[in-house]
Write a protein that holds these residues in place. Structure first.
Motif, PDB file in Angstrom:
ATOM      1  N   GLU A  31       0.725  -1.005   0.033  1.00  0.00           N
ATOM      2  CA  GLU A  31      -0.031   0.121  -0.171  1.00  0.00           C
ATOM      3  C   GLU A  31       0.827   1.412   0.005  1.00  0.00           C
ATOM      4  O   GLU A  31       1.999   1.282   0.366  1.00  0.00           O
ATOM      5  CB  GLU A  31      -1.008   0.337   1.255  1.00  0.00           C
ATOM      6  CG  GLU A  31      -0.249   0.596   2.358  1.00  0.00           C
ATOM      7  CD  GLU A  31      -1.164   0.705   3.646  1.00  0.00           C
ATOM      8  OE1 GLU A  31      -2.477   0.474   3.356  1.00  0.00           O
ATOM      9  OE2 GLU A  31      -0.796   1.182   4.714  1.00  0.00           O
ATOM     10  N   LYS A  32       0.030   2.228  -0.252  1.00  0.00           N
ATOM     11  CA  LYS A  32       1.013   3.595  -0.247  1.00  0.00           C
ATOM     12  C   LYS A  32       0.071   4.473   0.762  1.00  0.00           C
ATOM     13  O   LYS A  32      -1.225   4.399   1.070  1.00  0.00           O
ATOM     14  CB  LYS A  32       0.819   4.496  -1.589  1.00  0.00           C
ATOM     15  CG  LYS A  32       1.129   3.456  -2.718  1.00  0.00           C
ATOM     16  CD  LYS A  32       2.891   3.290  -2.778  1.00  0.00           C
ATOM     17  CE  LYS A  32       3.313   2.541  -3.918  1.00  0.00           C
ATOM     18  NZ  LYS A  32       2.879   1.265  -3.890  1.00  0.00           N
ATOM     19  N   LEU A  33       0.639   5.448   1.565  1.00  0.00           N
ATOM     20  CA  LEU A  33      -0.003   6.339   2.615  1.00  0.00           C
ATOM     21  C   LEU A  33       0.492   7.663   2.421  1.00  0.00           C
ATOM     22  O   LEU A  33       1.600   8.019   2.465  1.00  0.00           O
ATOM     23  CB  LEU A  33       0.645   5.722   4.015  1.00  0.00           C
ATOM     24  CG  LEU A  33      -0.348   6.217   5.281  1.00  0.00           C
ATOM     25  CD1 LEU A  33      -1.566   6.226   5.032  1.00  0.00           C
ATOM     26  CD2 LEU A  33       0.459   5.842   6.290  1.00  0.00           C
ATOM     27  N   ARG A  34      -0.634   8.564   2.325  1.00  0.00           N
ATOM     28  CA  ARG A  34      -0.276   9.985   2.233  1.00  0.00           C
ATOM     29  C   ARG A  34      -0.518  10.599   3.596  1.00  0.00           C
ATOM     30  O   ARG A  34      -1.551  10.179   3.904  1.00  0.00           O
ATOM     31  CB  ARG A  34      -1.396  10.438   1.072  1.00  0.00           C
ATOM     32  CG  ARG A  34      -1.140  11.856   0.786  1.00  0.00           C
ATOM     33  CD  ARG A  34      -2.294  12.334  -0.361  1.00  0.00           C
ATOM     34  NE  ARG A  34      -2.188  13.830  -0.671  1.00  0.00           N
ATOM     35  CZ  ARG A  34      -1.333  14.463  -1.661  1.00  0.00           C
ATOM     36  NH1 ARG A  34      -0.759  13.588  -2.338  1.00  0.00           N
ATOM     37  NH2 ARG A  34      -1.415  15.735  -1.639  1.00  0.00           N
ATOM     38  N   LEU A  35       0.346  11.417   3.816  1.00  0.00           N
ATOM     39  CA  LEU A  35       0.275  12.224   4.920  1.00  0.00           C
ATOM     40  C   LEU A  35       0.301  13.536   4.871  1.00  0.00           C
ATOM     41  O   LEU A  35       1.028  14.152   4.177  1.00  0.00           O
ATOM     42  CB  LEU A  35       1.402  11.646   6.187  1.00  0.00           C
ATOM     43  CG  LEU A  35       1.773  10.176   6.306  1.00  0.00           C
ATOM     44  CD1 LEU A  35       2.949  10.017   7.256  1.00  0.00           C
ATOM     45  CD2 LEU A  35       0.406   9.410   6.767  1.00  0.00           C
ATOM     46  N   ARG A  36      -0.383  14.266   5.890  1.00  0.00           N
ATOM     47  CA  ARG A  36      -0.217  15.660   5.979  1.00  0.00           C
ATOM     48  C   ARG A  36       0.191  16.218   7.254  1.00  0.00           C
ATOM     49  O   ARG A  36      -0.501  15.991   8.186  1.00  0.00           O
ATOM     50  CB  ARG A  36      -1.670  16.366   5.613  1.00  0.00           C
ATOM     51  CG  ARG A  36      -1.801  17.772   5.414  1.00  0.00           C
ATOM     52  CD  ARG A  36      -3.138  18.385   5.276  1.00  0.00           C
ATOM     53  NE  ARG A  36      -3.296  19.952   5.163  1.00  0.00           N
ATOM     54  CZ  ARG A  36      -3.263  20.437   4.090  1.00  0.00           C
ATOM     55  NH1 ARG A  36      -3.052  19.866   2.885  1.00  0.00           N
ATOM     56  NH2 ARG A  36      -3.185  21.773   4.050  1.00  0.00           N
TER      57      ARG A  36
END
Length: 331
Positions: free
Chosen positions: A128-133
């Motif tokens: 999976e890929k995980l996008r964080l802010r």
């Protein structure tokens, strides 16, 4: 206790930690003894017209406040004098006497406990890929099986993170607080920029797509630093030896993963299989006769594992079997 800290406390410029240190110092046996000793010293050198009773009373009050278990040493008798304004007279007795006056006036001071620093960890599972802010609006995209760590102090006085694996960063500009990411023994520093960072089997690479970054590591006790321009990649094969290798890189090849693409150009099958294992969360085994040194180029856009293997089979002439999370390549 250093006099400089006491001076800062008296002038109101001491930090919360320094204020707390002064009070805690007075609560120790050593602090009580030093305060008595310094007060005695100042008293011995005080003008003959200084009023002993008021000063002695203030010291007694401080001792009572900090719960002194043994009686304080009384100051010697002095010629009586009309005390007048305590602050003016205390100033003539020096720093320690003034400290006593101010502490006496502030006996209700209670140090505010500092907040516990917490560490946060974000992890992208295999496949999976995980996008964080982040709190400062910096964007981080974690690749498969990558971990990002930062503390509750992030965005306050510092912007520092620790990376394991691979991630792409889009940094929010902030000249007062440069962004730093630690990747193994390598530290990347940026103000406002975008770059890809990866640590794979001891090899750290930093690929800059826009802006400017500093890439640094320690070699034999000395800091080795390189500055990258867009389109340049710094690679450190061994964290303990030699400077970085800096070269141009294929932007689409290095950053394609964050858009869901698998891209390789002139890459050996063995390296491609390693990426596929990470990408799809499987284990790939090869039987004898499969040449993993052969190189190939290609791009797969959000394809299934089976479609990728079909494409590789067509080009390289091997067979495969998929059994759940295990893939076997055959000649």
């Amino acid at each position: 206790m250093e006099k400089e800290i006491l001076k800062k406390y008296l002038s109101g410029t001491a930090s919360l930690e320094e204020q707390t240190a002064v009070i805690e110092w007075l609560q120790t046996d050593e602090g009580k003894a030093q305060l008595d000793s310094l007060m005695q010293e100042q008293w011995d050198h005080a003008p003959e017209d200084a009023e002993k009773g008021e000063l002695d009373r203030m010291l007694k009050g401080i001792h009572e406040q900090i719960q002194v278990s043994t009686p304080h040493k009384k100051l010697p008798e002095r010629k009586k004098y009309n005390w007048g304004k305590s602050i003016r007279i205390a100033a003539s007795l020096g720093l320690v006497s003034l400290l006593t006056v101010l502490l006496y006036k502030q006996l209700n001071f209670k140090p505010v406990p500092s907040e516990e620093i917490k560490t946060y960890s974000k992890h992208a599972e295999i496949g999976e890929k995980l996008r964080l802010r982040l709190p400062d609006k910096t964007i981080v995209i974690l690749n498969s099986n990558a971990t990002l760590r930062f503390t509750s102090e992030y965005g306050k006085s510092v912007r520092e993170v620790v990376l394991e694996g691979e991630a792409f960063f889009e940094i929010t500009p902030d000249k007062e607080r440069p962004f730093k990411v630690k990747v193994d023994e390598v530290v990347v520093t940026a103000l406002g920029t975008a770059f890809n960072a990866e640590n794979r089997a001891g090899e750290v690479s930093v690929a800059l797509t826009e802006g400017k970054v500093s890439v640094e590591k320690e070699v034999e006790g000395k800091a080795v630093r390189v500055l990258l321009d867009p389109g340049q990649m710094a690679t450190s094969v061994d964290q303990r030896l030699g400077p970085f290798a800096v070269a141009a890189f294929d932007v689409s090849g290095v950053t394609a993963w964050k858009a869901g693409k698998i891209h390789f150009k002139g890459k050996a099958l063995g390296d491609i299989l390693s990426e596929l294992q990470k990408w799809y969360g499987v284990e790939i085994k090869q039987e004898k006769g499969v040449n993993t040194a052969r190189k190939i180029s290609g791009t797969f856009n959000n394809e299934s594992l089976e479609n990728v293997l079909k494409g590789l089979t067509f080009s390289l002439g091997f067979q495969y079997e998929i059994n759940g999370k295990e893939v076997v390549l055959k000649k």
